[in-house]
Scaffold this active site. Structure first.
Site, PDB file in Angstrom:
ATOM      1  N   ALA A1058       0.846  -1.198   0.000  1.00  0.00           N
ATOM      2  CA  ALA A1058       0.000   0.000   0.000  1.00  0.00           C
ATOM      3  C   ALA A1058       0.880   1.245   0.000  1.00  0.00           C
ATOM      4  O   ALA A1058       1.822   1.355   0.777  1.00  0.00           O
ATOM      5  CB  ALA A1058      -0.920  -0.006   1.216  1.00  0.00           C
ATOM      6  N   GLY A1059       0.579   2.187  -0.889  1.00  0.00           N
ATOM      7  CA  GLY A1059       1.335   3.432  -0.950  1.00  0.00           C
ATOM      8  C   GLY A1059       2.468   3.420  -1.954  1.00  0.00           C
ATOM      9  O   GLY A1059       3.112   4.446  -2.153  1.00  0.00           O
ATOM     10  N   GLU A1109       6.833  12.685 -28.775  1.00  0.00           N
ATOM     11  CA  GLU A1109       7.698  11.526 -29.003  1.00  0.00           C
ATOM     12  C   GLU A1109       6.883  10.285 -29.329  1.00  0.00           C
ATOM     13  O   GLU A1109       7.423   9.189 -29.460  1.00  0.00           O
ATOM     14  CB  GLU A1109       8.575  11.261 -27.782  1.00  0.00           C
ATOM     15  CG  GLU A1109       7.798  10.888 -26.528  1.00  0.00           C
ATOM     16  CD  GLU A1109       8.710  10.409 -25.409  1.00  0.00           C
ATOM     17  OE1 GLU A1109       9.031   9.203 -25.425  1.00  0.00           O
ATOM     18  OE2 GLU A1109       9.083  11.222 -24.551  1.00  0.00           O
ATOM     19  N   CYS A1143      10.767  13.979 -23.751  1.00  0.00           N
ATOM     20  CA  CYS A1143       9.781  14.917 -23.186  1.00  0.00           C
ATOM     21  C   CYS A1143      10.128  16.373 -23.449  1.00  0.00           C
ATOM     22  O   CYS A1143       9.418  17.272 -22.973  1.00  0.00           O
ATOM     23  CB  CYS A1143       9.662  14.696 -21.670  1.00  0.00           C
ATOM     24  SG  CYS A1143       9.290  13.006 -21.212  1.00  0.00           S
ATOM     25  N   ASN A1181       6.751  -2.547 -13.017  1.00  0.00           N
ATOM     26  CA  ASN A1181       6.896  -1.435 -12.084  1.00  0.00           C
ATOM     27  C   ASN A1181       6.684  -0.066 -12.716  1.00  0.00           C
ATOM     28  O   ASN A1181       6.266   0.873 -12.045  1.00  0.00           O
ATOM     29  CB  ASN A1181       8.283  -1.471 -11.429  1.00  0.00           C
ATOM     30  CG  ASN A1181       8.434  -2.649 -10.495  1.00  0.00           C
ATOM     31  OD1 ASN A1181       7.440  -3.173 -10.003  1.00  0.00           O
ATOM     32  ND2 ASN A1181       9.664  -3.072 -10.264  1.00  0.00           N
ATOM     33  N   HIS A1274       8.885  19.593 -15.148  1.00  0.00           N
ATOM     34  CA  HIS A1274       8.453  18.398 -15.877  1.00  0.00           C
ATOM     35  C   HIS A1274       8.264  17.280 -14.850  1.00  0.00           C
ATOM     36  O   HIS A1274       9.126  17.034 -14.017  1.00  0.00           O
ATOM     37  CB  HIS A1274       9.499  17.979 -16.912  1.00  0.00           C
ATOM     38  CG  HIS A1274       9.319  16.580 -17.401  1.00  0.00           C
ATOM     39  ND1 HIS A1274       8.243  16.206 -18.166  1.00  0.00           N
ATOM     40  CD2 HIS A1274      10.062  15.448 -17.209  1.00  0.00           C
ATOM     41  CE1 HIS A1274       8.325  14.904 -18.431  1.00  0.00           C
ATOM     42  NE2 HIS A1274       9.423  14.424 -17.856  1.00  0.00           N
ATOM     43  N   LYS A1279       6.655  12.599  -7.153  1.00  0.00           N
ATOM     44  CA  LYS A1279       7.736  12.434  -6.178  1.00  0.00           C
ATOM     45  C   LYS A1279       9.067  12.904  -6.769  1.00  0.00           C
ATOM     46  O   LYS A1279       9.933  13.401  -6.049  1.00  0.00           O
ATOM     47  CB  LYS A1279       7.824  10.964  -5.765  1.00  0.00           C
ATOM     48  CG  LYS A1279       8.603  10.732  -4.477  1.00  0.00           C
ATOM     49  CD  LYS A1279       7.945  11.452  -3.300  1.00  0.00           C
ATOM     50  CE  LYS A1279       8.632  11.139  -1.992  1.00  0.00           C
ATOM     51  NZ  LYS A1279       8.348   9.784  -1.505  1.00  0.00           N
ATOM     52  N   LYS A1283      11.954  15.827  -5.409  1.00  0.00           N
ATOM     53  CA  LYS A1283      13.410  15.688  -5.419  1.00  0.00           C
ATOM     54  C   LYS A1283      14.057  16.773  -6.272  1.00  0.00           C
ATOM     55  O   LYS A1283      15.157  17.254  -5.972  1.00  0.00           O
ATOM     56  CB  LYS A1283      13.791  14.310  -5.944  1.00  0.00           C
ATOM     57  CG  LYS A1283      13.308  13.156  -5.077  1.00  0.00           C
ATOM     58  CD  LYS A1283      13.648  11.802  -5.709  1.00  0.00           C
ATOM     59  CE  LYS A1283      13.140  10.649  -4.852  1.00  0.00           C
ATOM     60  NZ  LYS A1283      13.440   9.332  -5.475  1.00  0.00           N
ATOM     61  N   ASN A1350       1.967  11.069 -16.393  1.00  0.00           N
ATOM     62  CA  ASN A1350       3.015  11.661 -17.222  1.00  0.00           C
ATOM     63  C   ASN A1350       2.482  11.892 -18.627  1.00  0.00           C
ATOM     64  O   ASN A1350       1.956  10.978 -19.265  1.00  0.00           O
ATOM     65  CB  ASN A1350       4.235  10.741 -17.251  1.00  0.00           C
ATOM     66  CG  ASN A1350       5.450  11.422 -17.850  1.00  0.00           C
ATOM     67  OD1 ASN A1350       5.398  12.568 -18.277  1.00  0.00           O
ATOM     68  ND2 ASN A1350       6.555  10.693 -17.893  1.00  0.00           N
ATOM     69  N   SER A1384      14.647  12.874 -21.730  1.00  0.00           N
ATOM     70  CA  SER A1384      15.718  11.889 -21.613  1.00  0.00           C
ATOM     71  C   SER A1384      16.589  11.883 -22.855  1.00  0.00           C
ATOM     72  O   SER A1384      16.154  12.227 -23.950  1.00  0.00           O
ATOM     73  CB  SER A1384      15.115  10.501 -21.388  1.00  0.00           C
ATOM     74  OG  SER A1384      14.480  10.433 -20.132  1.00  0.00           O
TER      75      SER A1384
END
Length: 1472
Positions: A1058-1059, A1109, A1143, A1181, A1274, A1279, A1283, A1350, A1384
C-alpha cells in the site's frame, strides 16, 4: 364524595420525579404508598413489582378459576385463548377491582406500580444494569409458565488479568437478557403482538425491543386505564400521574421508526396538565403548545403583518436582519457568547424558592427535550432558555489563548465555556467506579484537553461543580446548537466547550454518559480522534449491556435520576451508532454483524449493497419473510431492495392500511416515475396516519406542484416549515408556490424566501430567488444584501459571471432615480438616501470591486452610480477598467467580436475623458502630521479641523491618456483588423485628438478630405510601430482522456505494498486511452477544442509547432495531420513542423514559435504550439507512471505570460536513460536509476546557467530560488518533482552555504556534487529544507500531474495550466514563473515567464478541476484490457478499432479505421 384535585405536587411526588430519595417520615401518603415510594426512589423496582399491591394489580397470585370472572367474561389466564390482546382487559379489570376494594386513594399505589414498570423497561433498554425480573412472572402462574423467558442470565463474563474491559469484540453477546437473543415461540409471539400494540400512526415499534410487556403494563396503569374511567379520581389521589404519563409516552415514541403525531400531542397534553400542578412562578401562565403549530394555508395569512412590518422597515431605510454571518447570528440568538442572550436576567425568579426553581427547571428541560427529539428546535430553544432562567444558571462563551496540539508553537484563540450554578452543588462527589470510563486520547499530536496560556483561565477551566440540572441544561443547549445549525462549520466548535464543561466535574452517571456520547460524536469527524470516539462508544455500550461484577458501576436509581432531562439513546440506538461509526471507518463486516444481530434490516441491506452482494441481501430478507410473512416492514425493505411497487402495496394491505411507510415508499416510487397524481394520493394516505413526518409533506408538496394543485402544495410546504423551521428548500418551494398563486401572494413569497435564505445561507440559488423577489416588490435593501451574498458565494468559482448585470442595473437605477425615496418628506428622504448610499458603496466597493476586476459590463454599470454621486474620478476609473478588461484579452488582436467591443469601450472612454477630465473636484489635503494624504471631499473620516481643501481637475492629462489607449489598441489590432471600419474609427479618433492638441502628425483639416481613407491613415500612423513585444503565452488549454484508473486500486490489483504508487510515486490517478485514440486524434481534439473555446480563427495562425515523441509514422508528421483542421479556413501558409526528443520536444516547439515571432520573419500572425503524448509502459513497475495528455498553447505578442527572453539555462548530453529503439512497440526501454540521476544532473546544470543569466541580464545580485515566485517542473511522477526542488535548494546551498535556511545541513558542505547524486541522506535533508518552498512555489502546479500522470512533452505545460487554475491572478500578477523542462537522452532547459496581465479568463476557460472530476473511473482490470488491446493492435493494418466511443468526452476525435495501406481515418463525437 370525590375530593378536588390537588393544586401542587406534594413532597413525595417531587422527590420521585426529581430522582431524590424519599424519607421514612412525611406527609399524608399512606403506609403502602410510602413504602412503594421509598423503594421506587432507591431503584428497588423489583421490590415494588413483587409488592402486595402489584400482585393484586397483576393477579400474580390469582387462582386459575377466577380469571374469567375478573376479566368480565374474557378468557382466563389458564386458557390457551388468552393472548396478548387479553392482557389489557384482564389488568384493567384487576385494577378496577383493586380501586373498588381499597378506595380511590389506592390510585396512588397503581401509579407507583406503573412507574416501577416504566423504570424496569427503561433500565432494561436504556440504562442498565441488568434487570433480572422477567415481566411474565408478574402475571398469574399459567401465563408466567407459558410466556417465561427461554433462558436464564448467565454469570457475567470474567476477563483475564490485564485485558481491557472495553476492548472491542471481547465481550460475548450470547445468553444475555437484552438484544439479539432467541426466545421461545410463545414468548416471541407475545412480544411481537405487544409491540404491535405499541405502534402508533402507522409507525412500527422496534421489533427487537426486549420485554415490551413492562411498557404495556406501564401504559395501562398510567394512561389507558385512568383514561377509560374518571381521570379526575386518579388525579385527586396522586400528583405524579401526568408527569409519569408524559415520560411513558415519550419512551413509547422512542421505540418507533418515526415520531407519531398522536403520541406527540398526548405528551404535550400531559405536560400541560403538569404545569397546573407546579407551584406558582413567573411561568405559570405560559402555554406549552408549539410556536409552529399552524398546519394549513390559513396560517400563512398571519405572516402578512410581519411581512408588511419588515417592508415598512425597509422603506424607512432600515435593513431587516435577513441572514447575517453565522457567528453574528449565533451571538445574537444566544448560542454565543453569554447566558444573558439565552435567558435574559429579569430577576423574575428571585422570589421563587430554590426547591421550586429546581422543579420548574427540570420541567422545562424535559419539555425542551421532547421538542428537541421531535426536531422542533425553535420550541426546544425556548424551553431550554426558560429552564436556565428558572435554575439561575449563568454561563459565558469566551475566547482564551491556548494550545490544542503538543507541538504547537503559537497560541491561538480557543473557545471556552465559563459556567456557574445559582446554588452551590450539593452531594458527594461520585465514586470514579460509578461513572462510565472516559477513554484517554493517547494521540502523539492532539492534547486531551486544551492547555490555556493564561494561568487564571487555566485554573478557571477546572471550575466548581455545577448543579446536575444545570449540566443537563448545558448539554441540551449543545443539542440545540446541533439541531439549529446542521449545515455550517461552527457547529462542532460551538458544541465542544459545552461538552468539555460538563465532563470536567462529573456528578451523575447519565449526565456523564451523555457528555461522553456527545464528545464521541464530535470526534468521529477527525482522523486523530476517530479511534478514541469508537472505543468510547464501545465502552458506553458495554456498560449498559455487559456490566462486570468487579466494577462497582452506578445503580439503577442514579442512572435513571436524570434520564428524562437528557436525550440519551436506547441500547439498540447506541449499538446502531457504534455500527455506523464502523461503517465510516470502513469496517463493514463488524457493522454488519451488529445490524444483523439487531434485525436492522434497512442497514443490513445497505451493507450488502455496498459490498456488492445484493443477492445475499435479498436472500436474508426472503428468509425473514418466511418466518414472519405478516410483517409489513420486511415487505417494504424487500420492495426498496428490488424496486418493485407490488411489495409496498402488499405491505399496505397486510397492515390493514395502517403502515405509513408502505405508502411513503409507494409514493416515492410514483414520484420517481413522474406519476405525480398517484404520488399525491399515496402521500396523503401516509400523512393521514402520521402527519408528523416532514419529508413526506415535502414530497407531497413537490408532487402537488407538478400537478399544479397550488393550494395543496402550499399546505404541504407550510407543514414542512412548521415541523422543520430551518428547511430552506421547503421555504424556497413555498415561495415558488405563492408566486404561482398570483400577485396577491407576492409578499408571502418574499417572506418565505427571506426565511429560506436564513436556512440556506450558502445557496446562491436561493439568494438569487430572494434577490429577484425583492426587486419584484421594489425592496432594494434586501436585494442589495442578496447580491452581496451571491457574489461572496460564487465569485471564486464563477468570477464575473456571478454578478447579475440586469439586477445590478436595476438596483443602481432605483437608487439614482429616487425610487427608494418616493413619497417621503424631505427629512425622511435625506436620511433614507444616506442609508442606501452606504449600502450601495459597501456593495460596489467592498464586495464587487475588491473581488471582480475582469468584467467590462460590471465596471460600466457601476460607473453610472458614481456619476450620480458626482464622484467623477471614481466614475472615470470605472470606464478605464471596463476598457482594460477588453483590451487585455488575447482575443482582441484576432477575434472580431472582442475587437469590436473593445473599440466601443475605447471610444466611450475617450468621450468620458473629454467630458470629465477637465471637471474639478474638491480634494481634502490632510494636515502635515497625518502624512501626505489626499481624500475625496465626501470622505467624512478626517475631521474638518485637520484638513484643508483645494480644487483639482479629475484628470489633468486626459488627452495624453486618451491618445495612449488609442495607440495601444491600434498597435494590437493592426495585423488583423487594419482596413476594417472599427479600426478606421480608432485611427480617426486618434487623429482628432492630435488635431485638437495641434499635433502635426496625422493632423487633418476640419473638413475631411475624400481621399483620406482609414487604411491610409493607418499606414501613416503605423509606419513607426516596432516588431512584437512581450511575446509569450496568450492562452493555454489541455486535453486528457475521459477515463482513468485509481492508483490505490491499482496497488491492490498489482499486489504491491500500500502506498507504492500513491506515496512512492505521488500519483492519485492515471489517464489512459484504448485503441480508439492515437497521437493524431488526441492532438486534433486538443487543437479543435482550443480554437472553439478561445474563439480563434485558423486564418490567424501563421506557425504550428508540434512537440511529441509518440510516433505512429516514421515519415509523416503529426503537424501535417493537424493541417486537416485548417482546410475550411483556406489557410495553408502555416510554418513549423514536429520536434522530437523524449519529453523536451514541446519546449523546443515553444522556443521555435517565440523566436519566429521575435524575428524579421514574423508576418504578424499568431503561433500555435501543440505538446503531448500517450505514455504507456510494459506491464511491471513502470506502468503506473504512464498517462496521456496534450497541451495547446497560443503564442503571441502582448501576452499575459511574457517569456523572459535572455533568461534561459540549457543542458544537453548523450545518455541512454530512456529511449525507444524498438520501432514495433510503443513501450520504451528504461534505465530507472540512471534516468533519475540524469534528471537531477540536468536540474543542477540548467538551474546554475539560469541563475548566471538572471544575475547578468536581470540585474539580480546573488540570485537564488528567492528570485523565482513559482517553479514548474516536468513531472514523470510527482515524487520526482519533490526531489527536483530539493536539488534547487542544494544548488542554492552550494552557492551560499552560510545562508540561514541551511543551518541544519552544514554537514554536506564537503560532499562533492557527483557524490551527492547517490546520497539518500542528503536528498532527504534538502527535501526537508525545501518543504515550505515546495508548498508555495511548486505544489500548486501538480494538480494535473497527480490526477493524469506523465504526459511526456505536455507535462510541463500541464503544470503551467494547473498553476493558472489553482492560483488566482491577484497572487500571480507581476510574478516570475520558472519552467524546468527535461527530456531523456538528454535535453533540458530552465526558462521563465513574467505574469503581466489578467490570467483569470484562461483559468475559467480551462476549468481543469471540473473536467478532471467529470472523468469515468475504470477498474484496474479494465485498464489492463485497454493496455493489452493497444499492445496487440500497435502498427495494425486494415483494422477497425473496437474501443467504446460512448465514454469519450463530447467533441473528441477518434480513430475510425486503418486501411490496408496504413492510412488512418478519424471521426468526432458530437459536441452535445
Amino acid at each position: 364524595m370525590e375530593s378536588p384535585p390537588p393544586q401542587i405536587l406534594d413532597q413525595v411526588a417531587r422527590q420521585l420525579l426529581l430522582g431524590q430519595t424519599v424519607g421514612s417520615a412525611g406527609d399524608s401518603v399512606g403506609d403502602s404508598s410510602r413504602c412503594l415510594s421509598i423503594a421506587l426512589s432507591e431503584g428497588r423496582y423489583e421490590d415494588v413489582l413483587r409488592s402486595p399491591a402489584a400482585k393484586a394489580i397483576f393477579g400474580t397470585d390469582q387462582a386459575e378459576n377466577t380469571g374469567a370472572s375478573i376479566a368480565t367474561g374474557g378468557p382466563a389466564p389458564s386458557d390457551k385463548e388468552f393472548a396478548a390482546e387479553s392482557v389489557g382487559p384482564y389488568v384493567t379489570a384487576l385494577v378496577q377491582k383493586y380501586i373498588l376494594e381499597h378506595g380511590a386513594k389506592s390510585w396512588s399505589e397503581v401509579t407507583l406500580v406503573g412507574a416501577a414498570c416504566l423504570s424496569a423497561f427503561v433500565q432494561t433498554n436504556w440504562t442498565g444494569p441488568e434487570f433480572r425480573l422477567d415481566p411474565a412472572t408478574l402475571l398469574p402462574q399459567p401465563l408466567a409458565e407459558r410466556w417465561k423467558e427461554s433462558f436464564t442470565t448467565t454469570t457475567p463474563l470474567v476477563l483475564e488479568e490485564g485485558m481491557d474491559k472495553h476492548e472491542i469484540g471481547r465481550r460475548s453477546h450470547a445468553a444475555r437478557v437484552y438484544l439479539g437473543v432467541t426466545q421461545s415461540e410463545e414468548r416471541a409471539r407475545l412480544d411481537r403482538a405487544l409491540l404491535g400494540q405499541l405502534s402508533a400512526d402507522g409507525e412500527e415499534a422496534y421489533s427487537m425491543t426486549p420485554r415490551p410487556l413492562y411498557l404495556i403494563l406501564a401504559r395501562l396503569l398510567l394512561v389507558d386505564i385512568p383514561a377509560s374511567g374518571d381521570p379526575a379520581e386518579r388525579d385527586a389521589a396522586t400528583t405524579l400521574a401526568h408527569w409519569l404519563s408524559a415520560r411513558m409516552l415519550l419512551v413509547q415514541q422512542s421505540l418507533l421508526d418515526y415520531p407519531s403525531q398522536t403520541l406527540m400531542s398526548q405528551i404535550i397534553g400531559h405536560f400541560d396538565k403538569v404545569r397546573h400542578l407546579l407551584p406558582y412562578s413567573p411561568a405559570s401562565a405560559s402555554s406549552l403548545y408549539s410556536v409552529d403549530s399552524a398546519d394549513s394555508l390559513q396560517s400563512a395569512k398571519a405572516l402578512d403583518k410581519d411581512v408588511l412590518a419588515d417592508m415598512n422597515g425597509i422603506t424607512a431605510g432600515v435593513v431587516p436582519d435577513i441572514a447575517r454571518p453565522v457567528a453574528q447570528t449565533l451571538a445574537d440568538e444566544g448560542v454565543l457568547p453569554t447566558s444573558e442572550s439565552v435567558a435574559p436576567s429579569s430577576h423574575e425568579w428571585d422570589s421563587v424558592s430554590a426547591a421550586d426553581r429546581d422543579l420548574w427547571a427540570r420541567y422545562f428541560v424535559e419539555v425542551g427535550i421532547v421538542y428537541s427529539q421531535h426536531h422542533m428546535p425553535i420550541d426546544a430553544k425556548q424551553y431550554f432558555a426558560k429552564a436556565q432562567a428558572a435554575s439561575g444558571l449563568q454561563w459565558e462563551m469566551t475566547g482564551a489563548k491556548g494550545k490544542r496540539t503538543r507541538f504547537q508553537q503559537t497560541d491561538v484563540t480557543q473557545l471556552v465555556l465559563l459556567a456557574k450554578s445559582a446554588q452551590h452543588a450539593s452531594g458527594s462527589i461520585p465514586d470514579e467506579g460509578h461513572l462510565p470510563e472516559a477513554m484517554e486520547l493517547k494521540d502523539d499530536v492532539i492534547l486531551d484537553r486544551i492547555k490555556f496560556t493564561d494561568a487564571a483561565i487555566e485554573e478557571h477551566a477546572g471550575q466548581e461543580r455545577l448543579q446536575v440540572t444545570d449540566e443537563c441544561i448545558l448539554l441540551s443547549m449543545c443539542l440545540n446548537v446541533q439541531n439549529e445549525n446542521p449545515a455550517h462549520g461552527l457547529t462542532t466548535e460551538l458544541m465542544r466547550p459545552f461538552v468539555a464543561r460538563v465532563l470536567e466535574r462529573p456528578t451523575n452517571w447519565s449526565v456523564y454518559t451523555m457528555g461522553l456520547l456527545l464528545r464521541s460524536r464530535l470526534e468521529m469527524a477527525k482522523t486523530r480522534t476517530a479511534e478514541r470516539a469508537t472505543l468510547q462508544l464501545q465502552a458506553l455500550v458495554d456498560q449498559i449491556t455487559h456490566p462486570l461484577p468487579s466494577v462497582q458501576e452506578a445503580g439503577a436509581a442514579e442512572r435513571l435520576q436524570y434520564l428524562y432531562a437528557l436525550s440519551l439513546p436506547s441500547q439498540w440506538e447506541f449499538e446502531r451508532e457504534l455500527a455506523n461509526q464502523f461503517m465510516k471507518l470502513g469496517v463493514v463486516r463488524s457493522a454488519l454483524d451488529i445490524y444483523e444481530r439487531l434485525n436492522m434490516w434497512d442497514e443490513v441491506v445497505s451493507c450488502y449493497v455496498l459490498l456488492g452482494q445484493i443477492e445475499v441481501a435479498q436472500r436474508i430478507i426472503t428468509e425473514q419473510l418466511e418466518l414472519f410473512p405478516d410483517r409489513p416492514k420486511l415487505w417494504c425493505v424487500l420492495g426498496d431492495l428490488k424496486g418493485e411497487p407490488a411489495h409496498w402495496q402488499h405491505a399496505w394491505e397486510i397492515s390493514g392500511q395502517r403502515y405509513a411507510r408502505a405508502m411513503r415508499s409507494l409514493g416515492a416510487h410514483h414520484y420517481a416515475k413522474l406519476n405525480y397524481a398517484k404520488a399525491v394520493e399515496c402521500y396523503q394516505n401516509a400523512l393521514k396516519l402520521n402527519p408528523l413526518f416532514e419529508k413526506s409533506w415535502y414530497v407531497l408538496g413537490c408532487a402537488a406542484q407538478q400537478t399544479k394543485d397550488w393550494e395543496l402544495a402550499a399546505v404541504a410546504f407550510q407543514r414542512v416549515v412548521n415541523l422543520e423551521s430551518d428547511n430552506g428548500e421547503a421555504w424556497n418551494n413555498l415561495a415558488t408556490v405563492y408566486m404561482h398563486m398570483g400577485s396577491a401572494y407576492r409578499e408571502r413569497s418574499w417572506y418565505a424566501l427571506r426565511e429560506a435564505v436564513k436556512a440556506r445561507y450558502d445557496s446562491w440559488q436561493v439568494w438569487t430567488n430572494f434577490m429577484n423577489a425583492s426587486l419584484g416588490i421594489a425592496q432594494i435593501a434586501p436585494a442589495i444584501q442578496a447580491m452581496t451574498r451571491i457574489i461572496e458565494i460564487c465569485v471564486d468559482k464563477d468570477g464575473p459571471a456571478c454578478v447579475d448585470l440586469d439586477a445590478l442595473r436595476t438596483i443602481i437605477s432605483s437608487v439614482t432615480r429616487g425610487r427608494v425615496i418616493e413619497g417621503m418628506d424631505e427629512r425622511q428622504a435625506r436620511h433614507t438616501e444616506a442609508q442606501f448610499v452606504r449600502q450601495m458603496e459597501q456593495l460596489l466597493v467592498t464586495t464587487i470591486e475588491a473581488r471582480i476586476s475582469s468584467s467590462a459590463q460590471v465596471w460600466r454599470a457601476m460607473a453610472d452610480y458614481w456619476f450620480w454621486r458626482r464622484d467623477y474620478r471614481h466614475c472615470l476609473d470605472c470606464y478605464i477598467k471596463a476598457y482594460r478588461c477588453l483590451s487585455q484579452m488575447p482575443q482582441v488582436a484576432y477575434a472580431k467580436p472582442v475587437f469590436d467591443e473593445a473599440v466601443e469601450a475605447a471610444l466611450e472612454l475617450v468621450s468620458m475623458y473629454e467630458n470629465l477630465g477637465d471637471k474639478t473636484e474638491t480634494v481634502r489635503i490632510a494636515a502635515p502630521e497625518l502624512g501626505d494624504q489626499e481624500t475625496p471631499a465626501q470622505d467624512q473620516n478626517v475631521a474638518a479641523a485637520d484638513v484643508a481643501t483645494e480644487q483639482r481637475p479629475v484628470c489633468a492629462d486626459w488627452r495624453h491618456q486618451a491618445k495612449m489607449l488609442l495607440r495601444s489598441l491600434i498597435g494590437k489590432s493592426k495585423a488583423t483588423f487594419e482596413g476594417t471600419p472599427g479600426y478606421g474609427r480608432l485611427v480617426e479618433a486618434l487623429a482628432t485628438l492630435r488635431q485638437e492638441a495641434d499635433d502635426p502628425v496625422l493632423a487633418v483639416s476640419s473638413e475631411p478630405s475624400p481621399a483620406f481613407t482609414a487604411a491610409e491613415a493607418s499606414t501613416a500612423m503605423m509606419a513607426a510601430i516596432s516588431r512584437a513585444e512581450n511575446i509569450g503565452v496568450r492562452a493555454i488549454d489541455v486535453y486528457f482522456p475521459s477515463r482513468y484508473v485509481d492508483q490505490n486500486e491499482l496497488e491492490q490489483h498489482d499486489g504491491v505494498s500500500a502506498g507504492k504508487y500513491t506515496i512512492g510515486l505521488g500519483q492519485d490517478r492515471m489517464a489512459f486511452c484504448d485503441d480508439r485514440e492515437d497521437i493524431s486524434s488526441v492532438c486534433m481534439t486538443a487543437v479543435q477544442s482550443f480554437m472553439e473555446k478561445f474563439n480563434v480563427s485558423y486564418s490567424d495562425i501563421g506557425r504550428l509547432e508540434v512537440g511529441t515523441e509518440t510516433i505512429i509514422d516514421k515519415s509523416k508528421s503529426t503537424k501535417s495531420v493537424l493541417m486537416k483542421l485548417f482546410e475550411e479556413s483556406g489557410n495553408f501558409s502555416v510554418e513549423g513542423i514536429d520536434t522530437t526528443n523524449a519529453c523536451y520536444g514541446g519546449t523546443s516547439a515553444l522556443f521555435n514559435a517565440c523566436q519566429w515571432m521575435d524575428s524579421s520573419a514574423w508576418d504578424g500572425r499568431l503561433a500555435l504550439v501543440v505538446a503531448g503524448d500517450i505514455a504507456v509502459y510494459a506491464s511491471g513497475n513502470a506502468r503506473p507512471s504512464g498517462g496521456c495528455g496534450v497541451a495547446c498553447i497560443l503564442v503571441g505578442h502582448d501576452a499575459p505570460l511574457a517569456l523572459e527572453f535572455p533568461l534561459r539555462g540549457t543542458f544537453m548530453e548523450h545518455i541512454y536513460d530512456f529511449y525507444k529503439p524498438n520501432l514495433s512497440s510503443e513501450f520504451p526501454t528504461v534505465d530507472g536509476p540512471l534516468s533519475v540521476t540524469s534528471y537531477v544532473r540536468a536540474v543542477d546544470h540548467a538551474y546554475t546557467a539560469y541563475l548566471d543569466k538572471l544575475e547578468k541580464h536581470g540585474g539580480v545580485a546573488n540570485a537564488s530560488l528567492k528570485d523565482i515566485d513559482y517553479l514548474v517542473f516536468h513531472s514523470p511522477y510527482t515524487k520526482q518533482v519533490v526531489k527536483g526542488l530539493a536539488r534547487i535548494a542544494y544548488n542554492d546551498f552550494l552557492r551560499a552555504p552560510e545562508a540561514s535556511p541551511f543551518a541544519e545541513v552544514q554537514q554536506f558542505k564537503d560532499v562533492s556534487r557527483e557524490e551527492s547524486y547517490g546520497n539518500k541522506v542528503l536528498e532527504k535533508a534538502f527535501v526537508n529544507v525545501s518543504k515550505e518552498d515546495y508548498k508555495t512555489k511548486t505544489e500548486p502546479s501538480l494538480l494535473a500531474a497527480r490526477n493524469i500522470g506523465n504526459m511526456y512533452t505536455g507535462s510541463v505545460f500541464f503544470g503551467l495550466a494547473s498553476l493558472l487554475s489553482t492560483v488566482s491572478f491577484e497572487q500571480l500578477e507581476g510574478k516570475r514563473v520558472a519552467m524546468f523542462s527535461y527530456g531523456s537522452g538528454c535535453a533540458a532547459s530552465l526558462y521563465s515567464f513574467r505574469v503581466r496581465a489578467d490570467t483569470s479568463s484562461i483559468a475559467s476557460t480551462i476549468r481543469l478541476n471540473e473536467r478532471l472530476e467529470k472523468r469515468i473511473k475504470v477498474s484496474p482490470i479494465g485498464f489492463e484490457k485497454a493496455m493489452e488491446l493497444r499492445e496487440k493492435t500497435h502498427n495494425a493494418q486494415d483494422y477497425e478499432p473496437t474501443g467504446d466511443i460512448d465514454d469519450l468526452f463530447p467533441g473528441t476525435y477518434y480513430l475510425q479505421k486503418i486501411d490496408s495501406m496504413w492510412r488512418r481515418a478519424y471521426g468526432r463525437t458530437p459536441l452535445n
